[in-house]
Structure formats: structure tokens, C-alpha cells
Write an enzyme that holds these catalytic residues in place. Structure first.
Site, mmCIF file in Angstrom:
data_model
loop_
_atom_site.group_PDB
_atom_site.id
_atom_site.type_symbol
_atom_site.label_atom_id
_atom_site.label_comp_id
_atom_site.label_asym_id
_atom_site.label_seq_id
_atom_site.Cartn_x
_atom_site.Cartn_y
_atom_site.Cartn_z
ATOM 1 N N GLU B 55 0.812 -1.216 0.000
ATOM 2 C CA GLU B 55 0.000 0.000 0.000
ATOM 3 C C GLU B 55 0.846 1.267 0.000
ATOM 4 O O GLU B 55 0.461 2.292 -0.576
ATOM 5 C CB GLU B 55 -0.934 0.009 1.214
ATOM 6 N N ASP B 113 -15.104 -10.274 9.581
ATOM 7 C CA ASP B 113 -13.638 -10.278 9.521
ATOM 8 C C ASP B 113 -13.031 -9.873 10.866
ATOM 9 O O ASP B 113 -11.865 -10.164 11.145
ATOM 10 C CB ASP B 113 -13.136 -9.318 8.432
#
Lengths: 271, 312
Positions: B55, B113
């Protein structure tokens, strides 16, 4: 070669002047990179000092942005800025900000100052060139301490994956970082092997030998199948005896006496 | 309000629509299937850059492209954009390069999640960066419209989208959606509920409950957190005299923080903030998470009454 060496000598004078006047800044890494910058700007970079935003210019990214006196010196010698502008180094409102900044100084393509960012930016610039079918090249100057930043290796991996033959790195391997010698701060082992294993074309040179530098720069920009790196072995503080290979001058200014000595060694004054 | 959609799908649709502009480039960090940039990749692989699971590199590749005249859209999970915060700060916001970052799967609504994937701080941190526009749209249509508008912006941006479906609110009302302008979805003069993202539909439901009790609430979709629509907030202070903010985000520094900052420097009014109460999330279904975090409809309705009770 003599012309390039004289250009680099004048740049060294500018560097010492800037840091002395500001009584702050980074002379060591500016002096180690300056022979490379002089040759790069004079023999390779397709840029227009009177039109710094020319869209199809080659891009130069000084990722080790603290070594800004070196870049300002060559920008002044090339005519992007004036020699008088160099007096604005680290001065409020001056175009020569402490770290090179594209919003302040003509000829600067990347706002640096935080290590490990320039190669990614250069990769974006290289992709832009490819999307526009331009032959322009992107050159990124990294410091050796800088490659301890993990993000450099994200970029190294991605640039090779995308086969960016128009992306080139010059690594200023001066072996010293802020606190001490790299070897004591973080051993980096076989640097050329690391880059090779990431898919890069690698060449090593003596970064203070003009003919080796010119040969090395000719090696860059010739690859069609992937990015290339020129690992330039340099001496931090090169050209000033008491700064050379001395970690104390990574980020310190000379005093009056040291300044006089530097001007003597650079041939600006006679004994 | 029966039609449902996930805002991340609106983002994916917008990228496809924007593809007719050859300067638009899409950057991915191995989550294109999740953020919905995959549709653009399939149609325009030559203008899609895979950055792998990296990222930090992705945001600065975007900066390099933006500096060369391209319009990069980079997406990953909201939480993983945060790993590249300093790149966003020093390499994107500081030189004011128009890189458009989309963080999907924002908030506890992300669900099963669990806490590692539920960003509750993204809006706060990006709001602190000069030059950066911060968006958190509430439905697929507004996400699509705002994304398309971003392509014409000269500033960098951060937009949070959500993983899970929420009611579609703006079908046929596309003209009302403008960056920087909050939208009144319901009007009343007793209290104003200012919400963003998945909390907009929760707030509309809260307003219905309040209406059954004779309380008339205005509901605003404040999809743009920065620049904040301060004119509209002033208007709500004048017309309602009591405010509630509602967000699936830490109560520190997000929409509630932005509104509070505005109020203390202007006309004060009672403000109750609904948000994640400075804690991390856990695994659970989206609707369960809103209950666990005490930010679902009944909590908003109760906050509205508290705000009204504080009117002088």
C-alpha cells in the site's frame, strides 16, 4: 571530463556556502552525490531550465531529499535558479527549502524529506511516461541508508514486475547514515545481489571518477526489459578533508575556521 | 427503500464510467475483487497497475502519476490505507497531488472479519491532512456520483466505502449530490440528525420511530466530512436547536468531532454523538455489530431525545 570536474568543484563550493550560511543542513550526502549529479544533469537529463515544467522532460527524483544543497547547487549551475537563490536555503520564504520541494523550487520534480518514498514516486512517473508512449527517462537518487526503509523494496519489486525499463536508480553508496556508519546501524550485506534478485539490472562504479560515472550513466536508460540501478561507491563529505568519511558531517555545518579551510581546499582562496 | 446495495459497488461502477477519460488510471493492492476496481481492470488492463500487497508503494505510484497529469484512483481496505498514512501525508497531501484513495470495508459494519479489518479511525486521521477531501457516502448511487466528481477535483481525496449492503437512497436524485454539500433527506424542527455512511439509513429509521412519538427530526446525509458543510450546520442549529451525529467510526475525531469543532467556534447547540465508543470491534454480522457498538437505530432515537432535553 575536466569540464565536469570543474562543474562539480563549483557545486561543492555552493554546497559549503549554503550550509555555512544557514549553519544547518546536510553537507556530507550532498558532497558524496555531487559528482553524480553534475554528470547526470550535464550529459544525460533532457530538461529545459527555462521551461522547468516541460511535460516531456526526463524526471529526476532526489529521494534522499536532505541532500538538497547538492541539488540546489546543480540547479543553479544549470540555470533553473540563480546562484543568489542559494542564499535562501533554509530561510523563511526561500525557494531552497530544507528538503527539496516541488511546490517551492523550479526544477524539483518531487517533494522529498521522508526517506523511502522517491522510488515509488519515480515508478508512477515511469508508468505515466509509458502510458504516453514517451521516451522520457526517470532517474531516482537513493541513499544507501535509505534502502533500510521497507517501502523501497515494495517499489523495487513492483518496478521489476512492471518491467519499467525507463526507471533508473542511482544509489549513493557513501556508507554513512545519520547516527553512524551504516555497518553499525544496519548491516545490508550484499546490496548488488539484493537488487539483482529483485529483477534489476545492476552496475557498480566509483562515484567520484568522472569517466566511470559517464559510462555508468550510459548504462542506465538502455534496458528494455526492466529497471536499472547504478550503485555508485562514494565517500561521504568527499572533497573536504575533515568532512570526508566522517559521520559528524552528515548533518552539521562548518564553523568559521572550518569554512576557511574548505574554501582553501576547494581552490576558492589561496593559502 | 427496498432496493439494497453496497457502496463499494458504486465505486466500481463509477470507475467504469470514468474510463472514457484516458487520463484515469486505477491502482490496486491485491484487493480489487473486494474494493470493486476489478471491473475497470477487466475492461482496461493497460490502465490498471497492480501494486501487489504494497500500500505504501501504491499511494506514491499514484503521486507520480498525478504529477505527470494522470488521475489515479487507488483502493484497498480502509484499514490498509492507514499503513500508508505518512505516504499520504508527505507524498500526496503536502504537494497537493490529486490521488484519489478509496478505503473500502470501513467501520464495524464490515462484520465477521473482526476488529483487524474494521477501521474506526480512518475518517479522523485523513481529516487532519491539509488539502485532502474526505468523503463517506451512504449508498451506491451517491458513491458513484461522488467518485465521478472526484475525477474533476484538483485535490487529493479519501473516500470510505462499506463492505455490506444498505438501502439505495438516491436513485433518480443524482442531481442533489455534490461534494461539500450535505443533503436533507427528511425535514423536521425538533432535532437534526447528521449522519454519514451506513448510519444514514439507520438515522432515517430513527426519525420514523421518533415521528411515531410526535418528534419531528431532520435527517442529513453528511457524505462530505471535509470540507464540512458549515452553512448547513448553522441552518440546522437555527431551525432545530439540537443536534445528533451518527457514524460507524470512533466518536473521537470523525463526523461528531467535525460538527463539535464547528459548533464551539460558532453558535452553540446541544450535540449528542453516536459512534463507536473508543473501543475496537470484534467478529459479528453487520447488524449485530451496530447493536454491540450501541450505534443502531434505537440508540440514535434515544440520543435525539437527550439532545432535545438539553435545549435551553
Amino acid at each position: 571530463m575536466e569540464e565536469l570536474e570543474e562543474l562539480a568543484r563549483r557545486c561543492r563550493v555552493h554546497i559549503v556556502n549554503m550550509v555555512y550560511k544557514a549553519q544547518a543542513g546536510h553537507p556530507g550526502g550532498s558532497l558524496s552525490e555531487i559528482d553524480l549529479l553534475a554528470a547526470l544533469y550535464k550529459t544525460q537529463l533532457r530538461v529545459r531550465p527555462n521551461e522547468p515544467q516541460w511535460e516531456d522532460r526526463d524526471r529526476f527524483v532526489l529521494s534522499k531529499g536532505h541532500a538538497s544543497p547538492g541539488m540546489y547547487a546543480i540547479l543553479a549551475e544549470m540555470g533553473f535558479i540563480t546562484v543568489e537563490d542559494l542564499d535562501s536555503y533554509r530561510v523563511l520564504g526561500g525557494i531552497c527549502q530544507g528538503h527539496v520541494d516541488m511546490k517551492w523550487c523550479p526544477g524539483v520534480d518531487f517533494s522529498a524529506g521522508s526517506l523511502g518514498m522517491g522510488l515509488s514516486f519515480g515508478m508512477g512517473s515511469a508508468i505515466a511516461g509509458r502510458l504516453e508512449n514517451s521516451a522520457r527517462q526517470v532517474y531516482v537518487m537513493l541513499g544507501d541508508g535509505e534502502i533500510q526503509e521497507g517501502s523501497v523494496w515494495e517499489a523495487a519489486m513492483a518496478a521489476a514486475h512492471h518491467e519499467l525499463g525507463n526507471l533508473n536508480v542511482i544509489l549513493d553508496r557513501n556508507r554513512i547514515q545519520n547516527d553512524d556508519f551504516c555497518e553499525t546501524q544496519m548491516r545490508m550485506f550484499d546490496i548488488p545481489a539484493k537488487w539483482r534478485s529483485f529483477g534489476w539490472n545492476v552496475k557498480e562504479i566509483n562515484g567520484h571518477d568522472m569517466s566511470e560515472i559517464v559510462d555508468g550513466l550510459n548504462f542506465l536508460g538502455t534496458s528494455n526489459d526492466g529497471p536499472s540501478i547504478l550503485i555508485a561507491h562514494t565517500v561521504k563529505g568527499n572533497g573536504i578533508s575533515y568532512m570526508a568519511d566522517n559521520p559528524a558531517f552528515h548533518g552539521a555545518a562548518p564553523n568559521d575556521e572550518q569554512y576557511q579551510q574548505a574554501m582553501l581546499e576547494l581552490g576558492e582562496v589561496s593559502a | 427503500m427496498s432496493k439494497m446495495g453496497a457502496t463499494r459497488d458504486g465505486y466500481g461502477e463509477a470507475l467504469l464510467q470514468l474510463a472514457s477519460n484516458p487520463k484515469v488510471v486505477v491502482l490496486e493492492a491485491d484487493l480489487g475483487k473486494s474494493t470493486k476496481s476489478l471491473h475497470f481492470r477487466k475492461a482496461h488492463p493497460e490502465r490498471t497497475v497492480s501494486c501487489g500487497i504494497g500500500e505504501q508503494n501504491m499511494l506514491l505510484v499514484g503521486a507520480g502519476l498525478a504529477a505527470s497529469g494522470f488521475i489515479p484512483f487507488a483502493s484497498t481496505f480502509a484499514i490498509f490505507t492507514e499503513r500508508a498514512f505518512e505516504q499520504m501525508r508527505n507524498g500526496v497531501a503536502r504537494p497537493n497531488l490529486a490521488v484519489h484513495v478509496c478505503g473500502s470495508h470501513g467501520g464495524t459494519h464490515t462484520g465477521t472479519d473482526g476488529s483487524s479489518a474494521q477501521s474506526i479511525e480512518d475518517l479522523a486521521i485523513y481529516r487532519t491532512l491539509p488539502n485532502v477531501t474526505v468523503l463517506h457516502p451512504s449508498d451506491t448511487v451517491s458513491t458513484r456520483e461522488l467518485t465521478i466528481q472526484l475525477a474533476a477535483s484538483s485535490c487529493p481525496s479519501y473516500m470510505r466505502t462499506a463492505r455490506n449492503k444498505t438501502p439505495v437512497l438516491y436513485e433518480g436524485r443524482e442531481d442533489e449530490i455534490k461534494i461539500g454539500k450535505g443533503i436533507k433527506l427528511r425535514e423536521g424542527t425538533d432535532v437534526a440528525i447528521i449522519a454519514c455512511g451506513v448510519m444514514v439509513s439507520q438515522s432515517l429509521k430513527a426519525a420514523e420511530i421518533l415521528a411515531e412519538e410526535g418528534i419531528h427530526a431532520t435527517v442529513v446525509d453528511m457524505h462530505t466530512l471535509k470540507p464540512l458543510d458549515s452553512e448547513l450546520i448553522n441552518e440546522l442549529v437555527a431551525s432545530c436547536g439540537a443536534l445528533v451525529t451518527a457514524e460507524d467510526h470512533n466518536i473521537i475525531g470523525g463526523l461528531g468531532g467535525a460538527v463539535a469543532e464547528h459548533l464551539v467556534s460558532n453558535t452553540l447547540a446541544p450535540l449528542e454523538r453516536i459512534g463507536v465508543n473508543d473501543r475496537f470491534g470484534e467478529s459479528g454480522q453487520a447488524d449485530e455489530m451496530l447493536e454491540v457498538m450501541k450505534i443502531s437505530t434505537p440508540y440514535i432515537a434515544a440520543a435525539a431525545k437527550r439532545a432535545m432535553a438539553r435545549k435551553s
